[in-house]
Design a protein around this motif. Structure first.
Motif, mmCIF file in Angstrom:
data_model
loop_
_atom_site.group_PDB
_atom_site.id
_atom_site.type_symbol
_atom_site.label_atom_id
_atom_site.label_comp_id
_atom_site.label_asym_id
_atom_site.label_seq_id
_atom_site.Cartn_x
_atom_site.Cartn_y
_atom_site.Cartn_z
ATOM 1 N N ASN A 85 32.647 39.913 -70.120
ATOM 2 C CA ASN A 85 33.005 40.378 -71.461
ATOM 3 C C ASN A 85 34.522 40.551 -71.570
ATOM 4 N N ASP A 86 35.117 39.995 -72.638
ATOM 5 C CA ASP A 86 36.569 40.094 -72.816
ATOM 6 C C ASP A 86 37.034 41.543 -72.909
ATOM 7 N N GLN A 87 36.211 42.383 -73.514
ATOM 8 C CA GLN A 87 36.586 43.791 -73.654
ATOM 9 C C GLN A 87 36.648 44.471 -72.284
ATOM 10 N N LYS A 89 37.311 42.933 -69.438
ATOM 11 C CA LYS A 89 38.510 42.398 -68.780
ATOM 12 C C LYS A 89 39.761 43.094 -69.298
ATOM 13 N N THR A 90 39.803 43.338 -70.618
ATOM 14 C CA THR A 90 40.957 44.026 -71.207
ATOM 15 C C THR A 90 41.050 45.455 -70.680
ATOM 16 N N LEU A 91 39.894 46.104 -70.524
ATOM 17 C CA LEU A 91 39.873 47.465 -69.984
ATOM 18 C C LEU A 91 40.463 47.488 -68.579
ATOM 19 N N GLU A 94 44.190 47.206 -68.831
ATOM 20 C CA GLU A 94 44.788 48.452 -69.331
ATOM 21 C C GLU A 94 44.862 49.507 -68.223
ATOM 22 N N ASN A 129 35.137 52.957 -74.438
ATOM 23 C CA ASN A 129 34.693 51.611 -74.082
ATOM 24 C C ASN A 129 33.219 51.588 -73.681
ATOM 25 N N LYS A 132 31.308 51.262 -76.819
ATOM 26 C CA LYS A 132 31.388 49.926 -77.414
ATOM 27 C C LYS A 132 30.614 48.891 -76.597
ATOM 28 N N ILE A 133 30.737 48.959 -75.271
ATOM 29 C CA ILE A 133 30.111 47.955 -74.417
ATOM 30 C C ILE A 133 28.631 48.253 -74.194
#
Length: 295
Positions: A85-87, A89-91, A94, A129, A132-133
């Motif tokens: 999931n891109d989210q 990976k972004t987490l 960050e 997150n 959201k996830i």
């Protein structure tokens, strides 16, 4: 208004959120329980708390390098699917950026640090997150690694982040050599850097085991000691990075590969996702039968 312990207890029972989160929610909503529930839901804390007892043994070993600083972290989730999931990976990115900039000493310290200008903590950011996830997420561990301008980092992740390794080579700026040794560590999984890193207690324990093995094989006592020392060398080759045969050139030891470039391996850190976590083994057949028996 004053926030009583009973109000905090009631909110905790409704949401499963932590005591301090409940107290803050009640303060923010002037003691209104229902509004506090919504506040926690909006922050993702309520959902995160309900997922707290789930097992998060999947995830990613993420590496970020910035100049002479690097971080290797393990971010866990519940299913391998989420790691793509891109989210997610972004987490991971960050979290790595935050750790590199703030340099917390522990995970606990990192979680309580503000992530941005509005005062949101890293823990709250992770909880948002989770909401959201839809899975439990946790920053399990991290290691900050430093070098000088005269050294090289070797950063390598394997199988999409299932294994992450960072090596430091002193005396060279050749990142490719450092990365090759990191790849070796990922593949062979050494436990220690060198013989000196193995405790005297562990060496003596292994020596006794090898001695007993040799005697049980019927070897004469006067040659057992020599046999034990030879087998002890094999023991070090199995567990010490510098003593291992290099995977890309088995005729040379890792320490020789570094020496060929006038360098020494100063350190390495290797994370394998989920190592040491007891994973829940679901028996699908039993689950199906339990549902059938209910009907």
């Amino acid at each position: 208004m004053a926030i009583s312990a009973q109000m905090v207890k009631e909110l905790r029972e409704k949401t499963g959120a932590g005591m301090m989160d409940c107290k803050k929610a009640l303060q923010e909503t002037d003691g209104n329980i229902e509004q506090a529930v919504d506040y926690l839901r909006e922050k993702g804390i309520s959902k995160a708390a309900k997922k707290a007892d789930r097992i998060a043994a999947e995830g990613t070993a993420f590496v970020e390098v910035s100049g002479n600083e690097a971080v290797l972290l393990e971010l866990n989730c519940e299913t391998d699917f989420v790691t793509k999931n891109d989210q997610f990976k972004t987490l991971a990115q960050e979290l790595a950026n935050h750790i590199l900039s703030q340099k917390p000493a522990t995970v606990e310290e990192a979680l309580q640090q503000p992530l941005n200008g509005d005062g949101e903590t890293l823990e709250a950011f992770i909880n948002a997150n989770i909401a959201k996830i839809g899975e439990k997420l946790s920053l399990r561990r991290f290691e900050l690694i430093s070098k000088t301008d005269n050294d090289a980092f070797g950063a390598y992740t394997h199988m999409g982040g299932n294994i992450g390794v960072v090596t430091v080579l002193e005396g060279t700026t050749d990142e490719q050599v450092a990365k090759d040794i990191a790849m070796h560590a990922a593949a062979v999984n050494p436990k220690y850097l060198s013989r000196d890193a193995v405790s005297a207690e562990d060496v003596e324990k292994e020596r006794e085991v090898l001695k007993t093995q040799a005697l049980n094989e019927g070897k004469p006592e006067h040659i057992v000691e020599k046999m034990v020392e030879g087998r002890l060398n094999k023991f070090f080759e199995e567990i010490c990075l510098l003593e291992q045969s290099f995977v890309k050139d088995p005729d040379q030891k890792v320490k020789q590969i570094a020496k060929n470039h006038n360098a020494t391996v100063a350190s390495f850190v290797r994370y394998e996702v989920g190592e040491g976590i007891e994973k829940r083994e679901d028996n699908f057949a039993e689950e199906v039968m339990s549902q059938v028996n209910k009907k």
